[in-house]
Design a protein around this motif. Sequence first.
Motif, PDB file in Angstrom:
ATOM      1  N   LYS B  71      47.639  -1.822   9.326  1.00 29.15           N
ATOM      2  CA  LYS B  71      46.386  -2.428   9.771  1.00 29.15           C
ATOM      3  C   LYS B  71      45.700  -1.552  10.829  1.00 29.15           C
ATOM      4  O   LYS B  71      44.503  -1.271  10.746  1.00 29.15           O
ATOM      5  CB  LYS B  71      46.679  -3.820  10.344  1.00 29.15           C
ATOM      6  N   GLU B  72      46.481  -1.118  11.805  1.00 32.77           N
ATOM      7  CA  GLU B  72      45.907  -0.337  12.914  1.00 32.77           C
ATOM      8  C   GLU B  72      45.381   1.030  12.463  1.00 32.77           C
ATOM      9  O   GLU B  72      44.458   1.579  13.060  1.00 32.77           O
ATOM     10  CB  GLU B  72      46.959  -0.127  14.001  1.00 32.77           C
ATOM     11  N   ASN B  73      46.006   1.590  11.432  1.00 29.37           N
ATOM     12  CA  ASN B  73      45.627   2.946  11.005  1.00 29.37           C
ATOM     13  C   ASN B  73      44.873   2.964   9.680  1.00 29.37           C
ATOM     14  O   ASN B  73      44.596   4.035   9.145  1.00 29.37           O
ATOM     15  CB  ASN B  73      46.869   3.825  10.909  1.00 29.37           C
ATOM     16  N   ASN B  74      44.591   1.748   9.171  1.00 30.89           N
ATOM     17  CA  ASN B  74      43.834   1.652   7.939  1.00 30.89           C
ATOM     18  C   ASN B  74      44.463   2.483   6.816  1.00 30.89           C
ATOM     19  O   ASN B  74      43.798   3.275   6.147  1.00 30.89           O
ATOM     20  CB  ASN B  74      42.399   2.128   8.211  1.00 30.89           C
ATOM     21  N   ILE B  75      45.761   2.291   6.625  1.00 28.82           N
ATOM     22  CA  ILE B  75      46.495   3.093   5.636  1.00 28.82           C
ATOM     23  C   ILE B  75      46.416   2.433   4.261  1.00 28.82           C
ATOM     24  O   ILE B  75      46.519   1.213   4.150  1.00 28.82           O
ATOM     25  CB  ILE B  75      47.990   3.223   6.035  1.00 28.82           C
ATOM     26  N   GLU B  76      46.222   3.252   3.250  1.00 25.63           N
ATOM     27  CA  GLU B  76      46.293   2.758   1.874  1.00 25.63           C
ATOM     28  C   GLU B  76      47.414   3.505   1.160  1.00 25.63           C
ATOM     29  O   GLU B  76      47.418   4.738   1.104  1.00 25.63           O
ATOM     30  CB  GLU B  76      44.952   2.996   1.153  1.00 25.63           C
ATOM     31  N   PHE B  77      48.367   2.751   0.635  1.00 26.90           N
ATOM     32  CA  PHE B  77      49.452   3.352  -0.153  1.00 26.90           C
ATOM     33  C   PHE B  77      49.119   3.276  -1.630  1.00 26.90           C
ATOM     34  O   PHE B  77      48.568   2.277  -2.097  1.00 26.90           O
ATOM     35  CB  PHE B  77      50.759   2.575   0.044  1.00 26.90           C
ATOM     36  N   ILE B  78      49.489   4.305  -2.371  1.00 24.66           N
ATOM     37  CA  ILE B  78      49.448   4.241  -3.830  1.00 24.66           C
ATOM     38  C   ILE B  78      50.816   4.719  -4.324  1.00 24.66           C
ATOM     39  O   ILE B  78      51.288   5.780  -3.935  1.00 24.66           O
ATOM     40  CB  ILE B  78      48.311   5.086  -4.421  1.00 24.66           C
ATOM     41  N   GLY B  79      51.449   3.889  -5.143  1.00 26.40           N
ATOM     42  CA  GLY B  79      52.805   4.220  -5.605  1.00 26.40           C
ATOM     43  C   GLY B  79      53.866   3.833  -4.599  1.00 26.40           C
ATOM     44  O   GLY B  79      55.043   4.189  -4.757  1.00 26.40           O
ATOM     45  N   LEU B  80      53.466   3.144  -3.545  1.00 24.98           N
ATOM     46  CA  LEU B  80      54.379   2.652  -2.519  1.00 24.98           C
ATOM     47  C   LEU B  80      53.760   1.377  -1.953  1.00 24.98           C
ATOM     48  O   LEU B  80      52.532   1.214  -1.997  1.00 24.98           O
ATOM     49  CB  LEU B  80      54.527   3.708  -1.409  1.00 24.98           C
ATOM     50  N   ASN B  81      54.584   0.472  -1.475  1.00 19.83           N
ATOM     51  CA  ASN B  81      54.047  -0.735  -0.854  1.00 19.83           C
ATOM     52  C   ASN B  81      54.954  -1.171   0.295  1.00 19.83           C
ATOM     53  O   ASN B  81      56.016  -0.562   0.520  1.00 19.83           O
ATOM     54  CB  ASN B  81      53.874  -1.853  -1.899  1.00 19.83           C
ATOM     55  N   ILE B  82      54.537  -2.205   1.003  1.00 22.10           N
ATOM     56  CA  ILE B  82      55.277  -2.655   2.191  1.00 22.10           C
ATOM     57  C   ILE B  82      56.701  -3.065   1.816  1.00 22.10           C
ATOM     58  O   ILE B  82      57.673  -2.676   2.474  1.00 22.10           O
ATOM     59  CB  ILE B  82      54.534  -3.839   2.861  1.00 22.10           C
ATOM     60  N   GLU B  83      56.826  -3.816   0.723  1.00 22.13           N
ATOM     61  CA  GLU B  83      58.146  -4.306   0.311  1.00 22.13           C
ATOM     62  C   GLU B  83      59.058  -3.129  -0.069  1.00 22.13           C
ATOM     63  O   GLU B  83      60.232  -3.090   0.294  1.00 22.13           O
ATOM     64  CB  GLU B  83      58.029  -5.260  -0.903  1.00 22.13           C
ATOM     65  N   GLY B  84      58.485  -2.171  -0.800  1.00 22.22           N
ATOM     66  CA  GLY B  84      59.267  -1.011  -1.242  1.00 22.22           C
ATOM     67  C   GLY B  84      59.737  -0.171  -0.068  1.00 22.22           C
ATOM     68  O   GLY B  84      60.893   0.270  -0.020  1.00 22.22           O
ATOM     69  N   LEU B  85      58.842   0.037   0.890  1.00 25.53           N
ATOM     70  CA  LEU B  85      59.200   0.838   2.063  1.00 25.53           C
ATOM     71  C   LEU B  85      60.288   0.130   2.879  1.00 25.53           C
ATOM     72  O   LEU B  85      61.265   0.747   3.314  1.00 25.53           O
ATOM     73  CB  LEU B  85      57.942   1.100   2.909  1.00 25.53           C
ATOM     74  N   THR B  86      60.118  -1.178   3.036  1.00 27.96           N
ATOM     75  CA  THR B  86      61.126  -1.962   3.767  1.00 27.96           C
ATOM     76  C   THR B  86      62.483  -1.864   3.069  1.00 27.96           C
ATOM     77  O   THR B  86      63.514  -1.617   3.700  1.00 27.96           O
ATOM     78  CB  THR B  86      60.683  -3.447   3.846  1.00 27.96           C
ATOM     79  N   LYS B  87      62.476  -2.035   1.753  1.00 28.08           N
ATOM     80  CA  LYS B  87      63.726  -1.997   1.001  1.00 28.08           C
ATOM     81  C   LYS B  87      64.392  -0.626   1.115  1.00 28.08           C
ATOM     82  O   LYS B  87      65.602  -0.526   1.330  1.00 28.08           O
ATOM     83  CB  LYS B  87      63.470  -2.348  -0.469  1.00 28.08           C
ATOM     84  N   GLY B  88      63.576   0.429   0.981  1.00 32.01           N
ATOM     85  CA  GLY B  88      64.110   1.791   1.087  1.00 32.01           C
ATOM     86  C   GLY B  88      64.786   2.021   2.431  1.00 32.01           C
ATOM     87  O   GLY B  88      65.841   2.664   2.511  1.00 32.01           O
ATOM     88  N   ILE B  89      64.178   1.499   3.491  1.00 34.86           N
ATOM     89  CA  ILE B  89      64.750   1.678   4.834  1.00 34.86           C
ATOM     90  C   ILE B  89      66.072   0.899   4.950  1.00 34.86           C
ATOM     91  O   ILE B  89      67.093   1.429   5.390  1.00 34.86           O
ATOM     92  CB  ILE B  89      63.746   1.208   5.923  1.00 34.86           C
ATOM     93  N   LEU B  90      66.052  -0.349   4.489  1.00 32.12           N
ATOM     94  CA  LEU B  90      67.263  -1.185   4.633  1.00 32.12           C
ATOM     95  C   LEU B  90      68.414  -0.700   3.751  1.00 32.12           C
ATOM     96  O   LEU B  90      69.575  -0.943   4.064  1.00 32.12           O
ATOM     97  CB  LEU B  90      66.923  -2.650   4.324  1.00 32.12           C
ATOM     98  N   MET B  91      68.069   0.001   2.663  1.00 27.81           N
ATOM     99  CA  MET B  91      69.125   0.558   1.801  1.00 27.81           C
ATOM    100  C   MET B  91      69.962   1.618   2.532  1.00 27.81           C
ATOM    101  O   MET B  91      71.068   1.948   2.105  1.00 27.81           O
ATOM    102  CB  MET B  91      68.493   1.186   0.543  1.00 27.81           C
ATOM    103  N   CYS B  92      69.410   2.156   3.606  1.00 28.74           N
ATOM    104  CA  CYS B  92      70.134   3.179   4.377  1.00 28.74           C
ATOM    105  C   CYS B  92      71.246   2.562   5.230  1.00 28.74           C
ATOM    106  O   CYS B  92      72.152   3.251   5.677  1.00 28.74           O
ATOM    107  CB  CYS B  92      69.188   3.920   5.320  1.00 28.74           C
TER     108      CYS B  92
END
Lengths: 254, 94
Positions: B71-92
């Motif tokens: 929100k603060e940086n007005n980021i747009e992901f394509i091919g990635l999303n909030i859920e995917g990024l969260t999952k990738g981090i927690l998989m570590c």
Amino acid sequence: MKEQWRLLKTGYNTAAMNMAIDRAVLVASSKDMVPPTVRFYGWSPPAISIGYFQSLKEEVDLDNCNKLGVNYVRRITGGGAVFHEDELTYSIIIPESHKEIPNNIMDSYGRICGAMIKGLKELCIQSKYVPINDIITDGKKISGSAQTRKLKTVLQHGTILTDVDVDKMFSLLKVPDEKIKDKLITDVKQRVTSINHILGRKIGFEEVAAAMKQGFEKEFNVELIEGSLLEEEKELASEFERECFGAKDWNHRR
Amino acid sequence: MQSRSIYKVPNGKLLKILLEYDTKKNTINEIKIMGDFFAYPEEAIEVMEKELQHTTLDENCIMEKIKLVIKENNIEFIGLNIEGLTKGILMCKK
């Protein structure tokens, strides 16, 4: 009268210079120094380009690249690692506010890929756009693209494969699991195609470029007028080549 | 502890996370977010990596932090999303 855009045919360059020219044109375009520009180019020596977010040493076998004389470079665009050898590479640099460019990024990928699809049609190849960033023909990938938006300007570049050597490509790229490398190579061979393979003959760079020129002209209803880089663009490109794309800091930053 | 994950985001791209975390505090020390996805503007991924430092390795905490940075940086992901990024981090997390 149709709107006139600039066509650049910059020939074959090193990986660092190729990426530097695209970025230099982006800067020039953002300052209204040049009209919307379509560029066709090749890579000499062959090269691997990686996406902005990729790790160089995780994606690329640097020893093999050095041994085979293959360049490597980090792009300013996202996306995946690409082996550039037998292909035509295109770029389009155009203001974000241009009426032909959708605000929505995914829509703009589709629109620009429409030029490639029309270009392939000129070569009697039927193809379609498959989001996010591929063009496929007969179920196989023939083209991939990547877009960035900086300085209120869109830069999209991509490849149209004229030939493909998957074995060589995989000798230069690292795979997450060596145990499945053979399967991966077989999969990619089944999923990727090229103009030569489809047409059953060797096509030249100029023939592909002529077809793609028509593709852009038809898709955007413009006339592409062949031109050259401004002196300012050349100077900027040299600067970007030296300080960015040819520099270890940039290429190894992730 | 250093750890990594590779996660193919459903209908998206391949995400690779390199994570160094504090096992006692359960927080992120350093993170690298890599892969063949797209993010606009690209440089915002470095802001994301910095902002995720010291975040608790918990699904809600990570997701809220990611949402805030987007929100603060007005980021747009394509091919990635909030859920995917969260999952990738927690998989570590081991």
